[in-house]
Design an enzyme around this catalytic site. Structure first.
Site, short mmCIF file in Angstrom:
data_model
loop_
_atom_site.label_atom_id
_atom_site.label_comp_id
_atom_site.label_asym_id
_atom_site.label_seq_id
_atom_site.Cartn_x
_atom_site.Cartn_y
_atom_site.Cartn_z
N GLY A 197 0.89 -1.42 0.07
CA GLY A 197 0.03 0.03 -0.12
C GLY A 197 0.99 1.42 -0.01
N GLY B 64 -0.38 4.40 0.32
CA GLY B 64 -1.36 5.50 0.48
C GLY B 64 -0.45 6.46 1.52
N GLY C 104 -0.19 5.90 4.92
CA GLY C 104 0.83 5.17 5.75
C GLY C 104 2.05 4.78 4.86
CB VAL D 157 -1.12 -7.89 -1.76
CG1 VAL D 157 -0.93 -8.96 -0.66
CG2 VAL D 157 0.34 -7.36 -2.08
CD GLU E 245 -14.72 17.81 3.12
OE1 GLU E 245 -13.95 18.59 3.77
OE2 GLU E 245 -14.34 16.78 2.36
CB ALA F 18 -4.31 12.14 5.74
C1 LIG Z 1 -13.37 10.66 0.41
C2 LIG Z 1 -12.62 10.72 1.51
C3 LIG Z 1 -12.29 11.87 2.09
C4 LIG Z 1 -11.37 12.02 3.11
N1 LIG Z 1 -11.04 13.30 3.77
C5 LIG Z 1 -10.06 13.47 4.64
C6 LIG Z 1 -9.55 14.62 5.25
O1 LIG Z 1 -10.31 15.60 4.70
N2 LIG Z 1 -8.68 14.81 6.40
C7 LIG Z 1 -7.98 13.30 6.56
O2 LIG Z 1 -7.34 13.48 7.35
N3 LIG Z 1 -8.38 12.26 6.20
C8 LIG Z 1 -9.37 12.01 5.05
N4 LIG Z 1 -9.74 11.00 4.66
C9 LIG Z 1 -9.25 9.69 5.32
C10 LIG Z 1 -7.80 9.32 4.84
O3 LIG Z 1 -7.62 9.55 3.57
C11 LIG Z 1 -7.29 8.11 5.13
O4 LIG Z 1 -7.50 8.09 6.45
C12 LIG Z 1 -6.03 7.77 4.55
O5 LIG Z 1 -5.88 7.69 3.22
C13 LIG Z 1 -5.46 6.39 5.26
O6 LIG Z 1 -4.39 6.15 4.75
P1 LIG Z 1 -3.76 4.82 4.48
O7 LIG Z 1 -2.41 4.64 3.96
O8 LIG Z 1 -4.34 3.89 5.68
O9 LIG Z 1 -4.52 4.10 3.10
P2 LIG Z 1 -4.87 4.55 1.88
O10 LIG Z 1 -4.44 6.09 1.65
O11 LIG Z 1 -6.42 4.28 1.33
O12 LIG Z 1 -3.91 3.81 1.02
C14 LIG Z 1 -4.16 2.36 0.89
C15 LIG Z 1 -3.23 1.95 -0.53
O13 LIG Z 1 -3.48 0.41 -0.49
C16 LIG Z 1 -3.37 0.07 -1.68
N5 LIG Z 1 -4.03 -1.17 -1.55
C17 LIG Z 1 -5.08 -1.75 -1.16
N6 LIG Z 1 -5.36 -3.06 -1.10
C18 LIG Z 1 -4.37 -3.50 -1.79
C19 LIG Z 1 -3.87 -4.70 -2.44
N7 LIG Z 1 -4.62 -5.82 -1.91
N8 LIG Z 1 -2.81 -4.82 -2.98
C20 LIG Z 1 -2.12 -3.71 -3.29
N9 LIG Z 1 -2.38 -2.63 -2.77
C21 LIG Z 1 -3.41 -2.53 -2.22
C22 LIG Z 1 -4.36 1.08 -2.44
O14 LIG Z 1 -4.31 0.95 -3.98
C23 LIG Z 1 -3.86 2.55 -1.78
O15 LIG Z 1 -2.89 2.91 -2.44
C24 LIG Z 1 -10.56 10.83 3.61
C25 LIG Z 1 -10.95 9.58 3.00
C26 LIG Z 1 -11.84 9.58 1.81
C27 LIG Z 1 -12.03 8.32 1.51
#
Ligand SMILES: Cc1cc2nc3c(=O)[nH]c(=O)nc-3n(C[C@H](O)[C@H](O)[C@H](O)COP(=O)(O)OP(=O)(O)OC[C@H]3O[C@@H](n4cnc5c(N)ncnc54)[C@H](O)[C@@H]3O)c2cc1C
Length: 428
Positions: A22, A24, A26, A90, A182, A327
């Site tokens: 991932g 994202g 994190g 994955v 939003e 985030a």
């Molecule tokens: C519409 C929306 C608005 C938001 N607004 C805000 C905000 O204003 N402020 C804020 O702080 N937070 C906001 N958030 C929340 C924030 O975006 C998340 O908390 C943050 O993205 C979490 O980060 P992460 O790394 O855990 O996951 P993510 O950023 O979701 O990243 C996960 C990654 O893993 C990859 N992945 C998943 N499964 C697999 C797999 N099986 N194999 C390979 N790759 C995989 C995905 O492609 C992705 O790139 C929002 C979320 C959404 C959906």
């Protein structure tokens, strides 16, 4: 087993391998923290881009284009010599063999594994609702929602039956958290301003936008005064806010909230979230949303070499309260894991447990208002919007994206226009 250009086993060279699943918030921040560390870092993602989810609602409402809120992963971390980026999905993890299993039969061995696979929307067990009420998590979701909103107006324009036309010009958003708020504000401005003069047979300004929240108030994670402010501002934009009513049915013809039936052809889901299936891959225990319970160092019980961070992890603050899926949590955890793994590679002293620093909570309402909760001060209106705008441009990845988004917002601010009004996909 498919071949890749990585060495075959995690033990055939002395350089340890960290696999991050991932890219994202994190995963990317963990990778950056491990740049130039004495380890081989492999970042696997099923997309070739990092997505800035906080601005996804603007893609869904035609304010920004997909490329404005995403940046190629290779462009961000591909320049670090110890980092390899792999595009692929994955499917599972063999915790005994220390191997990640990918689609296409590829296997990637690891010494340390970081699971950062985020979350998806959840329909409280009603999986059949998804077809009628798409949620907003990725670019495909955003362009699908944009398609549905714009198609509704096009169909209304061509509709001769007055009742059906009214139904087409009624949109329901389920979920009164930041995403729902939003979306509702942005759709209201799209209908009342950007689309106002585009049609001959309909007046988009009379569109009904209904925001439904099962809990007692909008923005439950914000203080009461900011939640009330957001409600009033949305109502001034013409949004009908219904709180305290759960959705009990969603189908092709509308939604039922409590005992009330609302006929509509456009429903958007901004309610529950469920973690990625990463917990199932490793047989971990977690909460009802499927998040992996981690210890104070973000590692999985009985597996000190496996970490879970961001939306897919269940971790708590010092008082035992679960950390929110935002985030800032994911980024801070990513950075922390990078430091922790580096410390372990150096065999240095135990690193302190993870501690989240909450710098505030923001949500925007339409084109020139927002609410900001810094804990010690609550802000709303234009000042809050300036803070929201500055923070989002600052946190966007890529200089190009910052410039494009800033110019887009400036343009929208003065002209009320939304340039990305493209219908892509089927015309149904
Ligand atoms: C519409 C929306 C608005 C938001 N607004 C805000 C905000 O204003 N402020 C804020 O702080 N937070 C906001 N958030 C929340 C924030 O975006 C998340 O908390 C943050 O993205 C979490 O980060 P992460 O790394 O855990 O996951 P993510 O950023 O979701 O990243 C996960 C990654 O893993 C990859 N992945 C998943 N499964 C697999 C797999 N099986 N194999 C390979 N790759 C995989 C995905 O492609 C992705 O790139 C929002 C979320 C959404 C959906």
């Amino acid at each position: 087993m498919a071949q890749d250009n990585l060495r075959a086993s995690h033990s055939d060279t002395p350089i340890p391998r960290v696999v991050i699943v991932g890219a994202g918030f994190g995963g990317l921040w963990a990778a950056k923290a491990l740049a130039n560390a004495p380890a081989e870092v492999v970042v696997i993602d099923r997309e070739n881009y990092h997505l800035f989810q906080p601005l996804l609602y603007q893609v869904a409402t035609a304010g920004l284009s997909p490329a404005d809120v995403a940046a190629p992963i290779r462009g961000i971390i591909g320049g670090y010599r110890n980092i390899t980026v792999m595009l692929g999905e994955v499917m599972g993890v063999d915790v005994m063999a220390h191997t990640v299993m990918m689609s296409g039969g590829r296997h990637v061995p690891y010494d340390y594994l970081v699971l950062a696979t985020g979350a998806r929307h959840a329909y409280f067990g009603h999986h059949d609702w998804e077809a009628f009420a798409p949620g907003l998590k990725n670019i495909e979701d955003a362009t699908e929602i944009r398609r549905r909103i714009l198609i509704a107006f096009e169909r209304a324009e061509n509709e001769t039956d007055a009742n059906e036309r009214q139904i087409l010009m009624r949109l329901v958003i389920v979920g009164g958290g930041p995403t729902g708020v939003e979306l509702a504000g942005a759709i209201a401005e799209l209908a009342r301003r950007a689309l106002a003069k585009d049609f001959r047979n309909i007046d988009p300004r009379v569109t009904r936008i209904i925001l439904v929240e099962a809990g007692p108030r909008l923005l439950p994670s914000f203080p009461q005064d900011l939640s009330e402010d957001a409600t009033q501002r949305l109502e001034r934009l013409g949004v009908e806010v219904r709180v305290g009513v759960p959705v009990t049915a969603v189908d092709a013809l509308g939604v039922t909230i409590g005992t009330e039936r609302i006929e509509t052809r456009t429903v958007i889901w901004a309610a529950g979230v469920a973690a990625s299936p990463a917990g199932q891959w490793i047989g971990a225990t977690g909460d009802r949303a499927g998040r992996i319970a981690v210890d104070a160092h973000l590692s999985v019980p009985d597996h000190p070499e496996i970490f879970a961070i961001g939306d897919t992890a269940l971790s708590s603050d010092a008082s035992g309260k679960p950390l929110p899926g935002v985030a800032a949590v994911a980024k801070q955890q990513g950075r922390y894991i990078g430091r922790l793994i580096k410390a372990r590679l150096r065999n240095s002293e135990r690193i302190e447990p993870f501690r989240y620093r909450d710098y505030g909570n923001l949500a925007t309402i339409g084109r020139k208002a927002a609410v900001v909760d810094f804990g010690w001060i609550h802000l709303h209106g234009f000042v809050a919007w300036v803070i929201w705008t500055t923070a989002h441009i600052y946190f966007l990845i890529g200089f190009r994206n910052r410039i494009i988004v800033a110019l887009n917002w400036l343009w929208a601010y003065f002209t009320f226009q939304r340039g990305a009004r493209l219908i892509t996909g089927p015309l149904r």
